[in-house]
Design a protein around this motif. Structure first.
Motif, PDB file in Angstrom:
ATOM      1  N   PRO A 109       7.810 -41.258   0.365  1.00 39.77           N
ATOM      2  CA  PRO A 109       8.115 -42.178   1.476  1.00 39.77           C
ATOM      3  C   PRO A 109       8.169 -41.503   2.831  1.00 39.77           C
ATOM      4  O   PRO A 109       7.842 -42.128   3.851  1.00 39.77           O
ATOM      5  N   GLU A 110       8.581 -40.218   2.871  1.00 37.07           N
ATOM      6  CA  GLU A 110       8.670 -39.554   4.172  1.00 37.07           C
ATOM      7  C   GLU A 110       7.294 -39.350   4.813  1.00 37.07           C
ATOM      8  O   GLU A 110       7.191 -39.077   6.013  1.00 37.07           O
ATOM      9  N   LEU A 111       6.223 -39.544   4.036  1.00 37.12           N
ATOM     10  CA  LEU A 111       4.875 -39.403   4.590  1.00 37.12           C
ATOM     11  C   LEU A 111       4.290 -40.739   5.089  1.00 37.12           C
ATOM     12  O   LEU A 111       3.185 -40.739   5.666  1.00 37.12           O
ATOM     13  N   TYR A 112       5.036 -41.815   4.836  1.00 36.53           N
ATOM     14  CA  TYR A 112       4.500 -43.125   5.236  1.00 36.53           C
ATOM     15  C   TYR A 112       4.196 -43.197   6.736  1.00 36.53           C
ATOM     16  O   TYR A 112       3.098 -43.647   7.137  1.00 36.53           O
ATOM     17  N   PRO A 113       5.133 -42.801   7.612  1.00 39.88           N
ATOM     18  CA  PRO A 113       4.833 -42.906   9.054  1.00 39.88           C
ATOM     19  C   PRO A 113       3.595 -42.118   9.460  1.00 39.88           C
ATOM     20  O   PRO A 113       2.811 -42.578  10.304  1.00 39.88           O
ATOM     21  N   GLU A 114       3.398 -40.953   8.860  1.00 38.72           N
ATOM     22  CA  GLU A 114       2.231 -40.147   9.216  1.00 38.72           C
ATOM     23  C   GLU A 114       0.934 -40.816   8.780  1.00 38.72           C
ATOM     24  O   GLU A 114      -0.069 -40.804   9.511  1.00 38.72           O
ATOM     25  N   ILE A 115       0.978 -41.426   7.589  1.00 39.57           N
ATOM     26  CA  ILE A 115      -0.228 -42.122   7.093  1.00 39.57           C
ATOM     27  C   ILE A 115      -0.559 -43.313   7.994  1.00 39.57           C
ATOM     28  O   ILE A 115      -1.716 -43.523   8.363  1.00 39.57           O
ATOM     29  N   LEU A 116       0.472 -44.098   8.375  1.00 40.95           N
ATOM     30  CA  LEU A 116       0.220 -45.266   9.227  1.00 40.95           C
ATOM     31  C   LEU A 116      -0.274 -44.845  10.597  1.00 40.95           C
ATOM     32  O   LEU A 116      -1.163 -45.494  11.168  1.00 40.95           O
ATOM     33  N   ARG A 117       0.278 -43.736  11.120  1.00 39.86           N
ATOM     34  CA  ARG A 117      -0.149 -43.260  12.427  1.00 39.86           C
ATOM     35  C   ARG A 117      -1.615 -42.809  12.375  1.00 39.86           C
ATOM     36  O   ARG A 117      -2.377 -43.010  13.321  1.00 39.86           O
ATOM     37  N   ALA A 118      -2.035 -42.237  11.297  1.00 43.55           N
ATOM     38  CA  ALA A 118      -3.401 -41.738  11.179  1.00 43.55           C
ATOM     39  C   ALA A 118      -4.411 -42.866  10.951  1.00 43.55           C
ATOM     40  O   ALA A 118      -5.576 -42.739  11.329  1.00 43.55           O
ATOM     41  N   THR A 119      -3.971 -43.947  10.335  1.00 47.44           N
ATOM     42  CA  THR A 119      -4.913 -45.035  10.003  1.00 47.44           C
ATOM     43  C   THR A 119      -4.980 -46.125  11.063  1.00 47.44           C
ATOM     44  O   THR A 119      -5.939 -46.895  11.085  1.00 47.44           O
ATOM     45  N   ASN A 120      -3.970 -46.206  11.920  1.00 43.42           N
ATOM     46  CA  ASN A 120      -3.988 -47.242  12.957  1.00 43.42           C
ATOM     47  C   ASN A 120      -5.073 -46.957  14.005  1.00 43.42           C
ATOM     48  O   ASN A 120      -5.350 -45.804  14.334  1.00 43.42           O
ATOM     49  N   THR A 121      -5.677 -48.042  14.498  1.00 48.20           N
ATOM     50  CA  THR A 121      -6.667 -47.946  15.589  1.00 48.20           C
ATOM     51  C   THR A 121      -6.278 -48.952  16.678  1.00 48.20           C
ATOM     52  O   THR A 121      -5.238 -49.626  16.585  1.00 48.20           O
ATOM     53  N   GLY A 122      -7.150 -49.074  17.664  1.00 49.95           N
ATOM     54  CA  GLY A 122      -6.859 -50.006  18.752  1.00 49.95           C
ATOM     55  C   GLY A 122      -6.934 -51.458  18.340  1.00 49.95           C
ATOM     56  O   GLY A 122      -6.325 -52.326  18.977  1.00 49.95           O
ATOM     57  N   VAL A 123      -7.670 -51.755  17.266  1.00 49.85           N
ATOM     58  CA  VAL A 123      -7.833 -53.156  16.863  1.00 49.85           C
ATOM     59  C   VAL A 123      -7.260 -53.420  15.474  1.00 49.85           C
ATOM     60  O   VAL A 123      -7.160 -54.588  15.067  1.00 49.85           O
ATOM     61  N   VAL A 124      -6.932 -52.392  14.722  1.00 50.73           N
ATOM     62  CA  VAL A 124      -6.368 -52.550  13.376  1.00 50.73           C
ATOM     63  C   VAL A 124      -5.008 -51.864  13.340  1.00 50.73           C
ATOM     64  O   VAL A 124      -4.889 -50.683  13.707  1.00 50.73           O
ATOM     65  N   ARG A 125      -3.976 -52.596  12.908  1.00 53.25           N
ATOM     66  CA  ARG A 125      -2.625 -52.035  12.821  1.00 53.25           C
ATOM     67  C   ARG A 125      -2.086 -52.248  11.409  1.00 53.25           C
ATOM     68  O   ARG A 125      -2.226 -53.323  10.822  1.00 53.25           O
ATOM     69  N   PHE A 126      -1.469 -51.177  10.857  1.00 53.48           N
ATOM     70  CA  PHE A 126      -0.834 -51.217   9.541  1.00 53.48           C
ATOM     71  C   PHE A 126       0.667 -51.006   9.731  1.00 53.48           C
ATOM     72  O   PHE A 126       1.091 -50.198  10.563  1.00 53.48           O
TER      73      PHE A 126
END
Length: 456
Positions: free
Chosen positions: A66-83
């Motif tokens: 779970p402590e890696l969740y924020p890093e994964i979301l930060r890496a996958t988010n773009t200007g038009v797609v948000r997780f």
């Protein structure tokens, strides 16, 4: 500007304008249909891509701490797609989910305008199964040009995804404008060729109809081209033949009647000579002489009508001036005020001289003198003949053009004439496309012989 307007009113101009208008409308319809179809296809392609990416992110989240969740979301988010991750799927509250998605999009590096992210209360979630049996809930967001996704990671965690890319005005490539210009040019060339193919026979028909209306001899039109044009030319040729036969038959009948009347009139005059009562004999002979004069005038008119005079170009100034000089040499008081230096006109000069001579003769006979002038008008020209006589009342000005009509007050029988002068003059002017009218002059009667247009 007037020349452009005249060109647009022509057959060629209107044909080109209609073709270009049809091309413009078709291209506009095609462009909007193409744009809508392109937007739909692009949205479906991006939806499949985002769904696959969201499923991959959900699988990755499921396998890491779970402590890696924020890093994964930060890496996958773009200007038009948000997780983002939630402990609930939140799909029951559609508007609340859209509000959270709006907040996530506004956190992106290139956030869309807040005014473009309008909550859609009519949007509904749909369930779909993708690869590996993963169940995905999808929410179509038409106003955002996007969609929302909810994918279960495990029993206590859900991955939420929102894609939004408001539509921008997509401009066609330069090749589209090049293709449009080439198409417009080809349509213009084709329109010019078609319009000329149709217009040339119509121009010939117009010229022939105008010449026929002025009493000129017209060659039969060639019956060529499309079926409609051939039928039109054939109908005109038949009409011209029927008119010529009708005029010839009428003229022949008038000549025959006038010729046949001469014999009984002569016979009656010989018998009248043997009347004993001198007063009765003189009245009878005077009436017979009048009938003979009318018959001779009618016969002369019929002969002139049957004679075919060719149409040619003359200078009206020279024609009128020579006529006035001839009449002046006969002792008539005639003056002429010429128009411009040269006034070319296509006419039958002998017929026009006769019409003008009749009018001048009336002016001299009943007004003492004739003042002739040539006046240029916008729609043609006027040959004006004025006299200093008593004139003609307004109610009688049209009646005097009827054959054998003479006004008792100022046109009595003892002054000569049988009442055919003005009738003949009007017939000749109308055969040239013009007319004769009577107006009140400055000191007497004003007779205006109008001829339409000035041909060079």
């Amino acid at each position: 500007m007037s020349r452009v307007w005249t060109w647009m009113r022509s057959l060629t101009g209107q044909w080109i304008m209609l073709m270009l208008l049809a091309l413009l409308v078709s291209q506009m319809v095609f462009y909007f249909i193409y744009r809508a179809e392109q937007a739909r296809a692009v949205l479906e392609l991006r939806r499949d891509e985002v769904v696959a990416r969201a499923v991959s992110v959900a699988s990755l989240v499921e396998t890491v701490q779970p402590e890696l969740y924020p890093e994964i979301l930060r890496a996958t988010n773009t200007g038009v797609v948000r997780f983002w991750l939630e402990g609930d799927d939140l799909s029951e509250e559609t508007e609340s989910w859209q509000q959270k998605a709006r907040e996530q999009l506004l956190k992106s590096s290139r956030p869309p305008a807040a005014s473009e992210l309008v909550t859609d209360s009519k949007a509904r979630w749909q369930t779909m199964t993708v690869e590996n049996g993963v169940v995905v809930r999808m929410l179509n967001l038409k106003e955002w040009n996007g969609f929302g996704l909810v994918i279960p990671v495990n029993e206590r965690l859900w991955l939420h995804t929102v894609y939004a890319k408001p539509q921008s005005v997509a401009r066609p490539p330069w090749s589209y404008y090049l293709s449009l210009g080439i198409t417009a040019l080809l349509l213009t060339l084709v329109s010019v060729l078609v319009a000329r193919r149709v217009g040339r026979p119509l121009q010939k028909l117009t010229a022939s109809a105008e010449s026929l209306g002025r009493g000129e001899e017209v060659e039969p039109l060639p019956e060529v081209g499309a079926d409609d044009l051939r039928r039109t030319a054939a109908a005109f040729n038949r009409m011209q033949l029927r008119l010529r036969r009708f005029v010839e038959d009428r003229t022949r009948m008038m000549a025959a009647i006038s010729h046949d009347l001469r014999t009984p009139i002569t016979s009656m005059r010989l018998r009248a000579e043997f009347l004993e009562d001198a007063e009765t004999r003189e009245k009878f002979i005077a009436s017979l002489d009048e009938m003979k004069a009318m018959t001779e005038s009618t016969l002369a008119f019929a002969r002139d009508e049957s004679a075919t005079e060719s149409t040619r170009m003359v200078d009206l100034n020279a024609l009128i001036e020579s006529l006035c000089e001839d009449l002046g040499a006969m002792g008539w008081e005639v003056s002429f005020t010429p128009g411009p230096e040269r006034v070319p006109w296509r006419c039958r000069p002998n017929a026009l001289r006769r019409a003008l001579r009749n009018v001048i003769e009336n002016a001299v006979r009943y007004g003492g003198r004739a003042m002739v002038s040539l006046e240029m008008q916008i729609d043609g020209l006027d040959i004006v003949v004025e006299d200093e006589g008593p004139g003609i009342s307004a109610e009688d000005r049209e009646r005097v053009f009827d054959p054998f009509v003479r006004l008792e007050e100022s046109r009595n029988r003892h002054t000569g004439g049988v009442g055919l002068g003005l009738s003949i003059a009007r017939s000749i002017l109308r055969s040239h496309g013009g007319d004769v009218r009577l107006d009140e002059g400055a000191s007497g009667l004003r007779v205006c012989l109008h001829l339409p247009g000035v041909e060079s």
